[in-house]
Structure formats: structure tokens, C-alpha cells
Design an enzyme around this catalytic site. Structure first.
Site, mmCIF file in Angstrom:
data_model
loop_
_atom_site.group_PDB
_atom_site.id
_atom_site.type_symbol
_atom_site.label_atom_id
_atom_site.label_comp_id
_atom_site.label_asym_id
_atom_site.label_seq_id
_atom_site.Cartn_x
_atom_site.Cartn_y
_atom_site.Cartn_z
ATOM 1 N N ARG A 91 -19.369 45.579 45.370
ATOM 2 C CA ARG A 91 -19.303 45.573 46.845
ATOM 3 C C ARG A 91 -17.823 45.475 47.184
ATOM 4 O O ARG A 91 -17.182 44.484 46.822
ATOM 5 C CB ARG A 91 -20.095 44.395 47.409
ATOM 6 C CG ARG A 91 -19.845 44.139 48.880
ATOM 7 C CD ARG A 91 -20.841 43.169 49.501
ATOM 8 N NE ARG A 91 -22.119 43.829 49.716
ATOM 9 C CZ ARG A 91 -23.079 43.363 50.515
ATOM 10 N NH1 ARG A 91 -22.898 42.236 51.174
ATOM 11 N NH2 ARG A 91 -24.211 44.015 50.639
ATOM 12 N N HIS A 119 -23.698 52.377 52.150
ATOM 13 C CA HIS A 119 -24.534 51.307 51.578
ATOM 14 C C HIS A 119 -25.798 51.985 51.016
ATOM 15 O O HIS A 119 -26.891 51.844 51.561
ATOM 16 C CB HIS A 119 -24.863 50.287 52.668
ATOM 17 C CG HIS A 119 -25.352 48.967 52.159
ATOM 18 N ND1 HIS A 119 -25.501 48.669 50.815
ATOM 19 C CD2 HIS A 119 -25.739 47.834 52.824
ATOM 20 C CE1 HIS A 119 -25.947 47.434 50.681
ATOM 21 N NE2 HIS A 119 -26.101 46.910 51.870
ATOM 22 N N GLN A 122 -29.065 50.053 50.331
ATOM 23 C CA GLN A 122 -29.781 49.745 51.567
ATOM 24 C C GLN A 122 -30.526 50.989 52.054
ATOM 25 O O GLN A 122 -31.698 50.921 52.436
ATOM 26 C CB GLN A 122 -28.798 49.259 52.639
ATOM 27 C CG GLN A 122 -29.471 48.879 53.948
ATOM 28 C CD GLN A 122 -30.339 47.644 53.810
ATOM 29 O OE1 GLN A 122 -29.875 46.616 53.343
ATOM 30 N NE2 GLN A 122 -31.599 47.735 54.212
ATOM 31 N N ASP A 205 -27.980 47.588 63.437
ATOM 32 C CA ASP A 205 -27.209 46.750 62.515
ATOM 33 C C ASP A 205 -26.201 45.985 63.375
ATOM 34 O O ASP A 205 -26.019 46.292 64.564
ATOM 35 C CB ASP A 205 -26.502 47.653 61.478
ATOM 36 C CG ASP A 205 -25.735 46.866 60.417
ATOM 37 O OD1 ASP A 205 -25.950 45.640 60.295
ATOM 38 O OD2 ASP A 205 -24.911 47.487 59.705
ATOM 39 N N CYS A 245 -31.031 45.990 58.562
ATOM 40 C CA CYS A 245 -30.688 45.676 57.167
ATOM 41 C C CYS A 245 -30.479 44.172 56.953
ATOM 42 O O CYS A 245 -30.550 43.707 55.825
ATOM 43 C CB CYS A 245 -29.434 46.440 56.763
ATOM 44 S SG CYS A 245 -28.013 46.064 57.802
ATOM 45 N N ARG A 273 -35.485 45.775 49.052
ATOM 46 C CA ARG A 273 -34.182 45.842 48.386
ATOM 47 C C ARG A 273 -34.352 45.592 46.883
ATOM 48 O O ARG A 273 -33.660 46.185 46.068
ATOM 49 C CB ARG A 273 -33.208 44.812 48.991
ATOM 50 C CG ARG A 273 -32.742 45.112 50.405
ATOM 51 C CD ARG A 273 -31.913 46.392 50.457
ATOM 52 N NE ARG A 273 -30.856 46.376 49.481
ATOM 53 C CZ ARG A 273 -29.644 45.849 49.676
ATOM 54 N NH1 ARG A 273 -29.337 45.345 50.851
ATOM 55 N NH2 ARG A 273 -28.731 45.858 48.713
HETATM 56 N N1 LIG Z 1 -25.612 43.341 54.955
HETATM 57 C C1 LIG Z 1 -25.236 44.597 55.318
HETATM 58 C C2 LIG Z 1 -24.104 44.480 56.263
HETATM 59 C C3 LIG Z 1 -23.834 45.782 56.906
HETATM 60 C C4 LIG Z 1 -22.703 45.725 57.859
HETATM 61 N N2 LIG Z 1 -22.561 47.019 58.473
HETATM 62 C C5 LIG Z 1 -21.403 45.322 57.164
HETATM 63 O O1 LIG Z 1 -20.774 46.162 56.532
HETATM 64 O O2 LIG Z 1 -21.012 44.163 57.285
HETATM 65 N N1 LIG Z 2 -28.496 44.054 53.806
HETATM 66 C C1 LIG Z 2 -27.558 43.529 52.998
HETATM 67 O O1 LIG Z 2 -26.814 44.235 52.332
HETATM 68 O O2 LIG Z 2 -27.511 42.170 52.998
HETATM 69 P P1 LIG Z 2 -26.400 41.278 52.281
HETATM 70 O O3 LIG Z 2 -25.070 41.618 52.940
HETATM 71 O O4 LIG Z 2 -26.816 39.870 52.519
HETATM 72 O O5 LIG Z 2 -26.354 41.640 50.839
#
Ligand SMILES: NCCC[C@H](N)C(=O)O
Ligand SMILES: NC(=O)OP(=O)(O)O
Length: 289
Positions: A91, A119, A122, A205, A245, A273
Site C-alpha cells: 500500500r 485500489h 477493493q 467513498d 469501501c 475483501r
Molecule cells: N480504505 C480505502 C480508502 C480509500 C480512500 N479513497 C483513500 O485512498 O484513503
Molecule cells: N477499504 C479499505 O481498503 O479499507 P482499509 O483502508 O481499512 O484497508
């Protein structure tokens, strides 16, 4: 697996089939590195448990422990992890880090657990949820309300590959770039009600993604008319489901009445997931459905 755009329809369908079936234990005696530059609840836990289900051993690594680009180059970190692991999952703040890792590891798959632009894990879980709830993905209408972000882009790419209609409703400055907006069956508007009209799935989101805190005020103001509430849901199909998500901020991108209401499928989506991560990794390791 860095984006769903680079994967064929057949590959995505195979991963979805594996997610719903028996994947065996292709990771028996092997490890998977899980490197995180940002926080996570769902991704870390679903990936760790999916690795265990496939017979393997997950190793969680925080970016500051390995010092990406500081203590050691991205390429050398990726090569190091590939000495011990069958898959290197990460990540990252910058998608380019994943591309550099994949170029360095070559034969060991690099799996994107969220970047600034994509992602895919997801997106795969979202497609699995749509398949389960509607029976088929082809022909489904998905309205994504809010930011044209990493989560929106991956689902748009997957939906386009699998023949679902994807409409993004975003304010000016937050819509998709041309490459995503011009994908088959993807469109965008700035009108949330128009996008939601007749939709089978209404998705949103957070307005401020991880790392965007400096833009928080401007974003919250721009997205104010884009909250998914009961009035907006009334434009969707009467059997429509709400997707997110997570994590969610009730009262911002979604009202509590929608996310905690009867149309919400967010906990099915969160559980998926795990199944989709298992299917994706099994496929990357050569398992066929
Ligand atoms: N947990 C998924 C988080 C998604 C969000 N768009 C981010 O990048 O923070
Ligand atoms: N949806 C998702 O990716 O959640 P987290 O950021 O908690 O992993």
C-alpha cells in the site's frame, strides 16, 4: 496486479470464480510480504487471513521499518522481499513505487493494496459483491457519487471490462481524467441525481482520502451537494444497494440512515475483501478455477 485496467476480462472472471470456490493451498510453506505506507483495517486483515487460508505465512511490514527510498532503494527492498516471499503486496502513497517494485522483482508478483490512483483489490471485492447481489455484473448500473479517486477508478476499470455501466457524479476538478472517462460503458456528470437515476448500485467513498488532509476544507465544501442520503437513493432502482469501501464518515459522504439502513451492503462488501483477496492471490500463483 497493479490496476484492473491491465487485467483481461478472463483474468478478472477467473479471480471472481476462485473467490467463490476452492483455491487449494498454493502458499504452503511460502510467505507473502504486506508492506504498508498508510493505515489499514480491512486490507491488512483480509490479506493476512487470505494468506493463511492459502496455506502461507503473512509478514506485515511498516514502510518506516524498511525505510523506502531512505535506508534502501525501492528496488532493493522489493528484490529483498522477493527472496523470501511468493507475493510482494504494498500500500503506497505513489503508484510509481509499485511500478518500480514490479520492474525490480520481475517474476515475483507485486500486488497493489491501494495507491494514489488505484485500489484493485477493493474493485475486485466490489465486483464480487455486485455479482452475488444481482446475479450478474454485465448490464448492472453503478452510480459512484463523489470523488473520482482510486476506489472509483478501479471499479470503473473493472466494470468496463465486465460490461457494467459506471457513471461518476463528481464536482468540477474531481472527475476522472480522459483515459478513465473514455473507457467503454464509463461516463461522468456533475449531477448526482442524474447519475443515480435507475442505478442498481449507489457507491460513495470519503471526500478526503488518506494523505489529502491539507485539501480537507476545500474538498468538504466542493462535495457538500454530493452526500448519498435517502433523497438521492430515491432516484435509484427500488431494489438498489448502497456500497462503500469503508472507512466511512457518516454525515459527510453518506447519511447514517443510508449506510446503516436496509439498502446498505457494506458489510457483505467488507467480508468479500477476504474472499476476493484469496481468489486474486490464488490466480497470481497459477491456480485456475
Ligand atoms: N480504505 C480505502 C480508502 C480509500 C480512500 N479513497 C483513500 O485512498 O484513503
Ligand atoms: N477499504 C479499505 O481498503 O479499507 P482499509 O483502508 O481499512 O484497508
Amino acid at each position: 496486479m497493479l490496476t484492473l485496467a491491465e487485467m483481461s476480462r478472463e483474468t478478472i472472471e477467473a479471480m471472481l470464480s476462485l473467490a467463490e470456490g476452492d483455491c487449494g493451498r498454493p502458499l504452503e510453506g511460502k510467505g507473502v510480504a504486506l508492506l504498508f505506507e498508510k493505515p489499514s483495517a480491512r486490507t491488512r486483515h483480509s490479506m493476512e487471513m487470505a494468506v493463511v487460508a492459502l496455506g502461507g505465512h503473512p509478514v506485515y511490514v511498516r514502510a518506516d521499518e524498511v525505510g523506502i527510498g531512505g535506508r534502501e532503494s525501492v528496488e532493493d527492498i522489493a528484490r529483498t522481499l522477493a527472496c523470501y516471499h511468493a507475493i510482494v503486496a504494498a500500500r503506497v502513497k505513489d503508484h510509481g513505487v509499485l511500478e518500480a517494485m514490479q520492474a525490480a522483482t520481475q517474476e515475483t508478483p507485486v500486488l497493489n493494496m491501494l495507491s494514489d490512483i488505484a485500489h484493485p483489490l477493493q474493485g475486485l471485492a466490489d465486483l464480487l459483491t455486485i455479482k452475488q447481489l444481482r446475479g450478474s455484473i454485465e448490464g448492472a448500473k453503478i452510480a459512484f457519487i463523489g470523488d473520482g479517486n482510486n476506489v472509483a477508478r478501479s471499479l470503473a476499470e473493472g466494470a468496463s471490462k465486465l460490461g457494467a455501466e459506471f457513471v461518476l457524479a463528481a464536482p468540477e476538478g474531481y472527475a476522472f481524467e480522459e483515459a478513465t472517462a473514455s473507457l467503454p460503458s464509463v461516463s461522468q456528470t456533475d449531477d448526482p441525481a442524474a447519475a443515480t437515476q435507475g442505478a442498481d448500485f449507489v457507491y460513495t467513498d470519503v471526500w478526503v482520502s488518506m494523505g489529502q488532509d491539507g485539501e480537507g476544507e476545500a474538498r468538504r465544501e466542493a462535495f457538500l451537494p454530493y452526500q448519498v442520503d435517502e433523497a438521492l437513493m430515491a432516484h435509484a432502482d427500488e431494489d438498489a444497494k448502497f456500497l462503500h469501501c469503508l472507512p466511512a464518515i457518516r454525515g459527510q459522504e453518506v447519511s447514517a440512515s443510508v449506510i446503516d439502513g436496509p439498502q446498505s451492503a457494506v458489510w457483505r462488501q467488507a467480508e468479500n475483501r477476504l474472499h476476493s483477496a484469496r481468489g486474486a492471490m490464488a490466480y497470481l500463483l497459477g491456480v485456475q478455477p
